[in-house]
Design an enzyme around this catalytic site. Sequence first.
Site, PDB file in Angstrom:
ATOM      1  N   HIS A  55     107.087 -85.185 -49.522  1.00 24.48           N
ATOM      2  CA  HIS A  55     107.281 -86.644 -49.682  1.00 24.48           C
ATOM      3  C   HIS A  55     106.141 -87.440 -49.050  1.00 24.48           C
ATOM      4  CE1 HIS A  55     111.383 -86.224 -51.312  1.00 24.48           C
ATOM      5  NE2 HIS A  55     111.500 -85.226 -50.454  1.00 24.48           N
ATOM      6  N   ASN A 128     117.607 -88.090 -53.032  1.00 23.74           N
ATOM      7  CA  ASN A 128     116.618 -87.998 -54.106  1.00 23.74           C
ATOM      8  C   ASN A 128     117.121 -88.768 -55.322  1.00 23.74           C
ATOM      9  OD1 ASN A 128     114.512 -86.400 -53.040  1.00 23.74           O
ATOM     10  ND2 ASN A 128     115.639 -84.515 -53.424  1.00 23.74           N
ATOM     11  N   TYR A 342     114.519 -82.961 -40.159  1.00 26.02           N
ATOM     12  CA  TYR A 342     113.882 -84.277 -40.260  1.00 26.02           C
ATOM     13  C   TYR A 342     113.485 -84.819 -38.897  1.00 26.02           C
ATOM     14  CZ  TYR A 342     114.339 -84.752 -45.233  1.00 26.02           C
ATOM     15  OH  TYR A 342     114.178 -84.567 -46.581  1.00 26.02           O
TER      16      TYR A 342
END
Length: 484
Positions: A55, A128, A342
């Site tokens: 990303h 997404n 993350y």
Amino acid sequence: MSQKTPLSTASGIPIADNQNSVTAGARGPVLLQDFHMIEKLQHFNRERIPERVVHAKGSGAYGTFTVTHDVSAYTKAKLFGAVGKQTPTFARFSTVGGERGSADTARDPRGFALRFYTEEGNWDLVGNNTPVFFIKDAINFPDFIHTQKRDPQSNLKSPNRMFDFWSKAPESLHQVTILFSDRGTPDGYRHMDGFGSHTFSMINEKGERHYVKWHFKTQQGIQNLSAAEAERLSGVDPDYSQRDLFGAIAKGDFPRWDVQLQVATEAELAAWEVRTGWNPFDVTKVWPHADFPVMPVGVFELNRNPENYHAEVEQAAFSPANVVPGLGYSPDKMLQGRLFGYHDAQLYRVGTNHQHLPVNAARCPYHNHQRDGAMAIENGGSARNYATLEAAGSHPVGLGNGEPALALDGAAARHDGRGAEDDFSQAGNLFRILTAQAKQNLFDNLAAPLSEVDDEILQRQLGHFDRADPAYGAGVRAALKARA
Ligand code: NDP
């Protein structure tokens, strides 16, 4: 900052001259004492932070979430507290596999990351534009992404590597079908839907848990680029989606999405699993609309462009682990990996105190005992930096914040379901709802990379299309023949 503010060093010292370095004589050499020039060059060398491994290319904007329907039966989260209530938000859309300068129109899923700055802390829903994902266990993620990135020797993208992975991971077929359908090349970020993709949970005031899936339906309507147009734009306007989103917001044409939920109790999911054979926590599967209809929740609008791309978009640090009281996780193995991954990525990429940056900071009071580290800003001030333990115990209930305990069963082990699970029916269901033209586009879009892969890989992948629907395999074979 006003253009009239006199130029200064980063420490605020007025700069006498920003055009000419200090030299010994008119021709130089340059003197080491020209600290302004040195600081300028040093800072320039340090302008980049590590790009996201996935990303990397993205666009962001601020907005608002407005509740339109009462969902208090399912969640006590205060942001859903009243119809009409608004919560400030930030969104970042992205491609996945390309580098920071790569083309926006690549055939790739699109990241759909949302942050809600609630009065109970930041809620990040990091999804997404697809309701499913390629793999169901996070232990496979680095291998999968390596196949989407560059070959270690040639430094080229390689269909052989991609389909080698996908053909040995049939659970990817559902997402591969979406990726090579017309929706694999959305027309910018405004004309696509978003999904939380994973199954999440909600906890109500009574301490009851429901499982949910999030849907964001574009009010702009779905629009896709043809494969040829997407390729053309990659050359002439690689920043197509950034231009489209930024331009629309700048002229007051604010994009909106209807926020919807599918909701199920644990018992309903258990019965559905018995009936269908699908694990409701498997991110390669959807919950069919006929079984779990969507219900309206609210509207998400983007209405303000960031002032500074690096500060607000590049440094935006999302984590699906950020859920507020009344919202929770699920046993989804892929989600569980992301809950760790993350935050860890942000610690490396932005830094220990990334949550101190304005785009990442909570907009409610916060208090903990984490201190120090690079770039600490206010750092807790003079407040005590340690917790005192409760001598009589703190008597936690369930998972805390009113979330009930989660009953689990089964032996702790490495469980391999590959081969035994049905990874084909839902891909077939999607194939069968496509129009004849959409099916032909799917065949052609797949035949392009498949015409370059080794025969062993090709045959294995064709077998998966056959199992989803014989017409799927036949169509791809015909498209391959037409290219030969
Ligand atoms: P439905 O007929 O109720 O829904 C079909 C869904 O597919 C719609 O949401 C539609 O979106 C979407 N869709 C249409 N074309 C594509 C495409 N090329 N790529 C991705 N999505 C597309 O069927 P079911 O709920 O029974 O699901 C059947 C299949 O539809 C699933 O296997 C799944 O692949 C796909 N799907 C299902 C979703 C779900 O949550 N149930 C969500 C998205 C896709 P739209 O309304 O915008 O046209």
